[in-house]
Every structure is written in structure tokens, then in C-alpha cells.
Design an enzyme around this catalytic site. Structure first.
Site, PDB file in Angstrom:
ATOM      1  N   HIS A 340       0.603  -1.489   0.090  1.00 56.36           N
ATOM      2  CA  HIS A 340      -0.256   0.050   0.217  1.00 56.36           C
ATOM      3  C   HIS A 340       0.858   1.623  -0.090  1.00 56.36           C
ATOM      4  O   HIS A 340       1.593   1.685   0.801  1.00 56.36           O
ATOM      5  CB  HIS A 340      -1.032  -0.093   0.738  1.00 56.36           C
ATOM      6  CG  HIS A 340      -2.083   0.766   1.089  1.00 56.36           C
ATOM      7  ND1 HIS A 340      -3.087   1.105   0.278  1.00 56.36           N
ATOM      8  CD2 HIS A 340      -1.848   1.941   1.385  1.00 56.36           C
ATOM      9  CE1 HIS A 340      -3.925   1.829   0.482  1.00 56.36           C
ATOM     10  NE2 HIS A 340      -3.151   3.362   1.059  1.00 56.36           N
ATOM     11  N   ALA A 341       0.801   2.341  -1.155  1.00 58.86           N
ATOM     12  CA  ALA A 341       1.798   3.572  -1.547  1.00 58.86           C
ATOM     13  C   ALA A 341       1.524   4.258   0.239  1.00 58.86           C
ATOM     14  O   ALA A 341       0.340   4.637   0.964  1.00 58.86           O
ATOM     15  CB  ALA A 341       1.312   4.515  -2.525  1.00 58.86           C
ATOM     16  N   HIS A 370       0.506  12.127  -5.820  1.00 58.78           N
ATOM     17  CA  HIS A 370      -0.105  11.952  -4.208  1.00 58.78           C
ATOM     18  C   HIS A 370       0.307  12.043  -3.423  1.00 58.78           C
ATOM     19  O   HIS A 370       0.695  12.790  -1.997  1.00 58.78           O
ATOM     20  CB  HIS A 370      -1.439  10.941  -3.964  1.00 58.78           C
ATOM     21  CG  HIS A 370      -1.485  10.694  -2.184  1.00 58.78           C
ATOM     22  ND1 HIS A 370      -3.662  11.079  -2.167  1.00 58.78           N
ATOM     23  CD2 HIS A 370      -1.541   9.753  -2.063  1.00 58.78           C
ATOM     24  CE1 HIS A 370      -3.450  11.040  -1.185  1.00 58.78           C
ATOM     25  NE2 HIS A 370      -2.149  10.540  -0.609  1.00 58.78           N
ATOM     26  N   GLU A 371       1.286  10.927  -3.651  1.00 62.07           N
ATOM     27  CA  GLU A 371       2.775  10.303  -2.316  1.00 62.07           C
ATOM     28  C   GLU A 371       3.678  11.475  -1.917  1.00 62.07           C
ATOM     29  O   GLU A 371       4.204  12.239  -0.939  1.00 62.07           O
ATOM     30  CB  GLU A 371       3.305   9.185  -2.769  1.00 62.07           C
ATOM     31  CG  GLU A 371       2.096   7.589  -2.472  1.00 62.07           C
ATOM     32  CD  GLU A 371       1.530   8.102  -1.587  1.00 62.07           C
ATOM     33  OE1 GLU A 371       2.422   8.375  -0.456  1.00 62.07           O
ATOM     34  OE2 GLU A 371       0.270   6.980  -1.476  1.00 62.07           O
ATOM     35  N   HIS A 374       2.968  14.187  -0.319  1.00 61.04           N
ATOM     36  CA  HIS A 374       3.237  14.565   0.953  1.00 61.04           C
ATOM     37  C   HIS A 374       4.666  14.727   1.645  1.00 61.04           C
ATOM     38  O   HIS A 374       5.267  15.342   2.556  1.00 61.04           O
ATOM     39  CB  HIS A 374       3.063  12.797   1.677  1.00 61.04           C
ATOM     40  CG  HIS A 374       1.764  12.160   1.766  1.00 61.04           C
ATOM     41  ND1 HIS A 374       0.834  12.991   2.646  1.00 61.04           N
ATOM     42  CD2 HIS A 374       0.964  11.663   1.027  1.00 61.04           C
ATOM     43  CE1 HIS A 374      -0.639  12.249   2.754  1.00 61.04           C
ATOM     44  NE2 HIS A 374      -0.255  10.952   1.904  1.00 61.04           N
ATOM     45  N   GLU A 398      -3.442  14.884   2.719  1.00 59.01           N
ATOM     46  CA  GLU A 398      -4.138  13.903   0.989  1.00 59.01           C
ATOM     47  C   GLU A 398      -4.407  14.731   0.241  1.00 59.01           C
ATOM     48  O   GLU A 398      -4.299  14.362  -0.998  1.00 59.01           O
ATOM     49  CB  GLU A 398      -4.949  13.126   1.668  1.00 59.01           C
ATOM     50  CG  GLU A 398      -4.826  12.590   3.307  1.00 59.01           C
ATOM     51  CD  GLU A 398      -3.421  11.275   3.260  1.00 59.01           C
ATOM     52  OE1 GLU A 398      -3.144  10.680   1.920  1.00 59.01           O
ATOM     53  OE2 GLU A 398      -3.385  10.537   4.133  1.00 59.01           O
ATOM     54  N   HIS A 498      -6.270   0.610   4.974  1.00 61.32           N
ATOM     55  CA  HIS A 498      -6.294   1.387   6.593  1.00 61.32           C
ATOM     56  C   HIS A 498      -7.434   0.564   7.987  1.00 61.32           C
ATOM     57  O   HIS A 498      -6.514   1.612   9.172  1.00 61.32           O
ATOM     58  CB  HIS A 498      -7.022   2.618   6.248  1.00 61.32           C
ATOM     59  CG  HIS A 498      -6.528   3.869   4.645  1.00 61.32           C
ATOM     60  ND1 HIS A 498      -7.008   3.317   4.070  1.00 61.32           N
ATOM     61  CD2 HIS A 498      -5.480   4.634   4.988  1.00 61.32           C
ATOM     62  CE1 HIS A 498      -6.212   3.429   3.194  1.00 61.32           C
ATOM     63  NE2 HIS A 498      -5.427   4.679   3.926  1.00 61.32           N
ATOM     64  N   TYR A 508      -9.223  11.027   4.268  1.00 61.85           N
ATOM     65  CA  TYR A 508      -9.406  11.368   2.242  1.00 61.85           C
ATOM     66  C   TYR A 508     -10.855  11.571   2.161  1.00 61.85           C
ATOM     67  O   TYR A 508     -11.158  12.066   0.776  1.00 61.85           O
ATOM     68  CB  TYR A 508      -9.484  10.015   1.511  1.00 61.85           C
ATOM     69  CG  TYR A 508      -8.289   8.976   2.472  1.00 61.85           C
ATOM     70  CD1 TYR A 508      -6.746   9.243   1.722  1.00 61.85           C
ATOM     71  CD2 TYR A 508      -7.729   8.154   3.262  1.00 61.85           C
ATOM     72  CE1 TYR A 508      -5.873   9.407   2.640  1.00 61.85           C
ATOM     73  CE2 TYR A 508      -6.812   7.587   3.700  1.00 61.85           C
ATOM     74  CZ  TYR A 508      -5.638   8.269   3.254  1.00 61.85           C
ATOM     75  OH  TYR A 508      -3.980   7.231   3.571  1.00 61.85           O
TER      76      TYR A 508
HETATM   77  O1  X8Z Z   1      -3.937   5.572   1.124  1.00 60.72           O
HETATM   78  C1  X8Z Z   1      -3.715   6.135   0.570  1.00 60.72           C
HETATM   79  C2  X8Z Z   1      -2.766   6.526   0.036  1.00 60.72           C
HETATM   80  C3  X8Z Z   1      -1.434   6.877   0.451  1.00 60.72           C
HETATM   81  S1  X8Z Z   1      -1.936   7.764   1.693  1.00 60.72           S
HETATM   82  C4  X8Z Z   1      -2.457   5.627  -1.495  1.00 60.72           C
HETATM   83  N1  X8Z Z   1      -4.648   6.738  -0.713  1.00 60.72           N
HETATM   84  C5  X8Z Z   1      -6.220   6.499   0.368  1.00 60.72           C
HETATM   85  C6  X8Z Z   1      -6.222   5.015  -0.610  1.00 60.72           C
HETATM   86  O2  X8Z Z   1      -5.993   3.760  -0.706  1.00 60.72           O
HETATM   87  O3  X8Z Z   1      -7.821   3.995   0.085  1.00 60.72           O
HETATM   88  C7  X8Z Z   1      -5.306   8.151  -1.134  1.00 60.72           C
HETATM   89  C8  X8Z Z   1      -6.996   7.589  -1.559  1.00 60.72           C
HETATM   90  C9  X8Z Z   1      -7.126   7.130  -0.332  1.00 60.72           C
HETATM   91 ZN    ZN Z   2      -2.019   9.713   1.232  1.00 61.13          ZN
END
Ligand code: X8Z
Ligand code: ZN
Length: 599
Positions: A340-341, A370-371, A374, A398, A498, A508
Site C-alpha cells: 500500500h503506497a 499523491h505521495e 506528502h 492527503e 487502513h 480522504y
Molecule cells: O491510502 C491512500 C494513499 C496513501 S496515503 C495511497 N489513499 C486512500 C486509499 O488508497 O484508500 C489515497 C486515496 C484513498
Molecule cells: Zn496519502
């Protein structure tokens, strides 16, 4: 007699002075000295914690898990102790900045631990093991081929075979079930910690980070959701009709909720991958970003370079050499990692990195921006005191990279040589639709994850109802249903990173609203005229300077001040996202004439 009274008076006065010096009414200077020491201690410890977590996420073994748990345990203990000691300054009239630091110290743990060291240790160990469980998660199909999340995402995005999609969906969600017991124990333990800090439960603690009372925050969320709900319903209705045409009314009944496995993503949270099956004329959007990236023969490193280049064009300094040496861009073949990024700031100074299992496709191109958002935020606020080194609120953090990614327009792609010709204006609707499938479809998903978690933390939803409550919310907000019957033997929330990784999620939802406000403000600064969706602020130093003004504030001021620095507005406001999608909304409503709206 007279002398004795006088002596008694002096004795009494002396005792009062002594008491004031040792226990009572501490001074502002003492509070400040305490805070400086606390920040220094946390700064040092945070490096160790970041290193342990970085190594764990990049190389999941029993040993790295133990090291991460131990480091997290230490910072949990130290923070709790500092909060305890800080109580001595309750009631001291302090300057606003200092008072803010005392508040932020209390809010700094996402999982506050119980006072009892054994229980705290149990909690930090569970947290690390849930993170490992997610990172190691795989679905092994009947032919014994095992798919990790990167492979699962690829199948869910590309396959159009409903049976295969169902199998993979069910297979991935099976990773949740073994987490259920651990998760409910984790909830109990972290709630104990939250209560020790003076919060009713962990969910209330999470909601205390928005510079307003939690009830007002709840009302704000409902207000924002009501603003965007009509847009979601228009998109939803259109997508369901088209999926029903594609898969047939048996699989997608035209007036019922949409099965969650058919939306191009394991969690049905972003739907961009189903764009090609929505029945628009082929090539109607004029280009496909995935094809462009592939045609250029780009590798992961090259994709990240494009991202960095965008930020440089706004006036930000290049990323440090160590970023390129220490980041993870490609999934290693020989070990488990949390794919997960994520973006990291190891030393609260310059050692920023990302960790991502990049695939050469449009979705990942956006995630890279996106990354990096941060990382550039982290660098912009690095000269703030430690407790202010954070986003104005977590939604801001975010939103930054996503704001930049909204500028990835055809015009921009042409400027950087990825696209030969900017498509004609008729392509606007398909391009907007592609964008809405990600940004608008995400809104209810972004909202419901923590609606679920807050109910779990408050005890309103008990472990025996975890899964039911989850699917109730999925239906209520998103209008999706699981492809097969679920029960309380399942734990579907655990199949979302998450939840397993205990990362709050309302950020988000907020980001999805904020980013359009930020984008609109930067477009104005860049002198853009015309429809909002055609704006790219690539190369605009004025837009970059304005953005940086907000970024460098970090969390030093209540978030409305940061918002004002960039946008001139002091509130969250969905009019920007609505303005952006206005042409699409009109088009969708024409397509939807005579259809049942929603589910
Ligand atoms: O978790 C993330 C990022 C890392 S902060 C990739 N996002 C959420 C997800 O993947 O559920 C970005 C969009 C929503
Ligand atoms: Zn993020």
C-alpha cells in the site's frame, strides 16, 4: 504573644511560597521549558520509530515485526508519560502557540495505549501483527497460483469476467477473517488509552483534531456530503445502467444496488478502471494515459521523475539524492512488503521517501503525485517545531498531491511530450467522466470507513455486528452490496489497508473536497481563464508560491488559517468540486432521464 503570631505568619507565608515553587501554579516559562524538552525527546525517538516501521513495512518478518512493535511501544509510553506530566500545566494561561502544542501532544497518538505496560505492549504487538497480516495477505486460487494485493488489483481492474471477479473478490476478502479477534481486542485496548487521556473513546480522540468540537465536525461532514450527494447519485445511476447493459440484468439489476466486485477495484472505492466498459465511443476521450506511459517505455523511476518535475516547475527544490536511493518503487520479488503506497519523513528534516509497488498505469501515475505531495509538504514545514510538523489537518496532507494531479490535463501531457495532440472540446465529457469515476465515486466510501470505525470505537457496534454494520454503511452511502452473502464469520473491513493498519480515513473524504478548492485557488493564481476542468497550473511560480505559503505553516495554526492562506476561504466548501464537474452533471442527468435515481 505578638512575636509568636508574627512568627506563625512568616512560617505560613514561607510555606505558601515553597508550595508554589514545588507543586502549585507553574509559570508559562516552565510550561515552555517542559514543551521544548518534550519535543526534543519525541524528535529523537521518532527517528527510531520511523526506521523500525520502515524496515518492517519493507521486509515483513517476525523479527522486523517485533522491532516495530517495540519501537511503537516506546513512543506510546513516552507520549503518555509526557501527557501525564503536562497535566501540571492545566489552567496555566499560555500564549496560543504554546497551548496548541499541549493539545497536539495529546492528539499525537492514533492508538493511545493503556497505562499498564503489559496491556500497552499487548496493544502495540497486535497493531504490528495486523499490519503484517495485511502486508502478507494473498489469495491462492484453485490452481494454487497465489495473488498478492498488487496482482489482485490488476485482475479487478482488467478482468470483465464476473465469475473471475467474484472469486478474486472473495479470495482477497478472506484475509480479513483471521484479524477479527485481534481487531476487537485492539479496539478495547486503544479505548482504554484514549480514556486515560481524557477522551471518551479513540474515535472521539480522532475527531478532536479538527479545531472544532467533535459534534460540529460531524455536522460539517453531513453538510459536505449533502452538497455532493446529488452528483454521486447522477454518476451512480449512469454507471449502473451501463454495467447492466454490459453484464446483463441478472448480474446487475437496473434498479438495485450494484454488486461491489464489478467496479474495477477490490473495495469499489474508485471506479476509473471500468471506464472502457461504459459504452462510450472508443477513443472518445482522445487518449489513454496508461497507453501513453507504456508507449514511452517508462519505468517506475521515470514515472516518479515526472512527478518531481511538476513540483519543481512550481518552484519547489528537487528531491534529495537520498530520496532516490532509499525509496521503494518496485515490488521486490523475494519478500513480503506492505505494498500500500505511503510517503515517509524519516528524520523530520530531509530524509523523505516513498514506498510503492508501482505499475506502469494511469492510476499509479496519479498516486505518485499523491505521495510526493506528502513529501513536499513535509519538506515545506521542516523548520517548524516538531509538534507543528504536520498537515494543517490530516485532510490537508492527503489533498496536496491530489491537487497537483488534477493538473494532469491533456494540455499538460502535451507540454511534457507524452501526448501529441490535445483532444477537441467534445472529449471533455469523457475525460470528466473518467475523472468522476475516481473522485466522485470515492466520496461516500471516504465518508463511511470512519463512520464505521467511530461506531466500533464508541461501542455502538459490537464485535458480533462488525460485518453487518460495515455492509449497512456500504449500502447506505455507496449503494453497493457484496457479491456473495457475508456473515459474522467474515471481517471485510480488515481487507482494507487502513483498518488493518489503523490509519484514520476521514482525511480522504476531506481531501476529496479540499483538493478542488486548492486547485481552483491555484488555477486563479496561475491566471487560468475558462472551465475549471481544463486548467493546469504546471510551471506557474505564482501558484507554487501561494501553495508554499500554506504548506510551510504546517500545523502551527488552526486549519482555517492555512486554508485562507491559499484559498482566501476559511471553510471546507464543495462548490469547487461541483463547479469542476458541472458540465458532466448536466450530461449525466440527460442520460439518466426516466431512470430510477439511486437504489
Ligand atoms: O491510502 C491512500 C494513499 C496513501 S496515503 C495511497 N489513499 C486512500 C486509499 O488508497 O484508500 C489515497 C486515496 C484513498
Ligand atoms: Zn496519502
Amino acid at each position: 504573644m505578638k512575636m509568636t503570631l508574627l512568627a506563625a505568619f512568616f512560617l505560613f507565608a514561607f510555606a505558601i511560597v515553597l508550595q508554589a515553587q514545588t507543586s502549585g501554579s507553574p509559570t508559562v516559562a516552565e510550561a515552555e521549558a517542559f514543551m521544548n524538552k518534550a519535543e526534543a525527546r519525541l524528535a529523537e525517538l521518532s527517528v527510531k520509530v520511523n526506521q523500525a516501521n520502515w524496515v518492517h513495512d519493507n521486509f515483513i518478518t517476525d523479527d522486523t515485526e517485533a522491532l516495530a512493535a517495540a519501537a511503537n511501544d516506546e513512543i506510546t509510553a513516552v507520549t503518555s508519560e509526557l501527557v501525564e506530566q503536562a497535566k501540571r500545566f492545566d489552567g496555566v494561561k499560555m500564549p496560543a502557540d504554546l497551548a496548541r502544542k499541549f493539545l497536539l501532544l495529546k492528539l499525537s497518538l492514533t492508538a493511545p495505549g493503556p497505562k499498564d505496560p503489559a496491556l500497552r505492549r499487548e496493544m502495540t504487538e497486535i497493531a504490528a501483527s495486523l499490519e503484517s497480516d495485511y502486508g502478507k495477505g494473498k489469495y491462492c486460487d484453485p490452481s494454487a497460483k497465489c495473488l498478492d494485493i498488487t496482482a489482485i488489483e490488476k485482475v479487478m481492474s482488467d478482468s470483465r469476467d464476473p465469475n473471475q471477479l467474484k472469486d478474486v473478490w472473495v479470495g482477497w476478502h478472506a484475509i480479513g477473517a483471521p484479524m477479527r479477534k485481534k481487531y476487537s481486542r485492539f479496539v478495547d485496548l486503544s479505548n482504554q488509552g484514549a480514556r486515560d487521556l481524557g477522551f471518551k473513546d479513540t474515535g472521539v480522540l480522532w475527531r478532536a483534531g479538527y479545531d472544532m468540537p467533535p459534534q460540529q465536525f460531524d455536522a460539517e461532514l453531513d453538510r459536505l456530503w449533502e452538497q455532493v450527494r446529488p452528483l454521486y447519485l447522477s454518476l451512480y445511476t449512469f454507471v449502473r445502467v451501463r454495467l447492466s447493459q454490459k453484464y446483463g440484468p441478472q448480474i446487475v439489476p437496473p434498479d438495485r444496488p450494484i454488486p461491489a466486485h464489478l467496479l474495477g477495484n477490490p473495495w469499489a472505492q474508485a471506479w476509473g478502471n471500468v471506464f472502457p466498459i461504459l459504452g462510450l465511443p472508443e477513443h472518445s476521450s482522445g487518449y489513454d494515459l496508461t497507453d501513453l506511459l507504456k508507449a514511452k517505455n517508462l519505468d517506475a523511476h521515470g514515472m516518479v521523475k515526472y512527478g518531481e518535475n511538476f513540483y519543481k516547475s512550481l518552484g519547489f527544490a528537487p528531491l534529495p539524492q537520498t530520496f532516490w536511493e532509499r525509496s521503494l518503487f518496485v515490488k521486490p520479488a523475494d519478500r513480503d512488503v506492505v505494498c500500500h503506497a505511503s510517503a515517509w519523513d524519516l528524520d523530520n528534516k530531509d530524509d523523505v521517501r516513498i514506498k510503492m509497488c508501482i505499475q506502469i498505469r494511469a492510476e499509479d501515475f496519479v498516486t505518485i503525485h499523491h505521495e510526493l505531495g506528502h513529501n513536499f509538504y513535509q519538506r515545506a514545514y521542516k523548520d517548524q517545531p516538531l509538534l507543528f510538523q504536520n498537515g494543517a489537518n490530516d485532510g490537508f496532507h492527503e489533498a496536496i498531491g491530489d491537487t497537483i494531479a488534477l493538473s494532469i490535463t491533456p494540455e499538460y501531457l502535451k507540454q511534457i511530450g507524452l501526448l501529441d495532440q490535445v483532444p477537441p472540446p467534445e472529449a471533455d465529457i469523457p475525460i470528466l467522466l473518467r475523472q468522476a469515476l475516481d473522485k466522485v465515486a470515492f466520496l461516500p466510501f471516504g465518508l463511511l470507513i470512519d463512520k464505521w470505525r467511530w461506531q466500533v470505537f464508541s461501542g455502538e457496534v459490537k464485535p458480533e455486528n462488525y460485518n453487518k454494520a460495515w455492509w449497512d454503511l456500504r449500502l447506505k452511502y455507496q449503494g453497493v452490496v457484496p457479491p456473495v452473502e457475508r456473515s459474522e464469520a467474515d471481517f471485510d473491513p480488515g481487507a482494507k489497508y487502513h483498518v488493518a493498519g489503523n490509519v484514520p480515513y476521514m482525511r480522504y473524504f476531506l481531501a476529496d473536497i479540499y483538493e478542488f478548492q486548492f486547485y481552483r485557488a491555484m488555477c486563479r493564481e496561475a491566471g487560468h481563464k475558462g472551465p475549471l476542468n481544463r486548467c493546469t497550473f504546471f510551471g506557474s511560480k505564482p501558484a507554487g508560491t501561494k501553495l508554499n505559503k500554506m504548506l510551510e505553516m504546517g500545523q502551527s495554526k488552526p486549519w482555517p488559517e492555512a486554508m485562507e492562506a491559499l484559498t482566501g476561504q476559511r471553510e471546507a466548501d464543495a462548490t469547487a468540486i461541483i463547479e469542476y464537474f458541472a458540465p458532466l452533471k448536466k450530461w449525466l442527468d440527460e442520460q439518466n432521464k426516466g431512470m430510477k435515481l439511486g437504489w
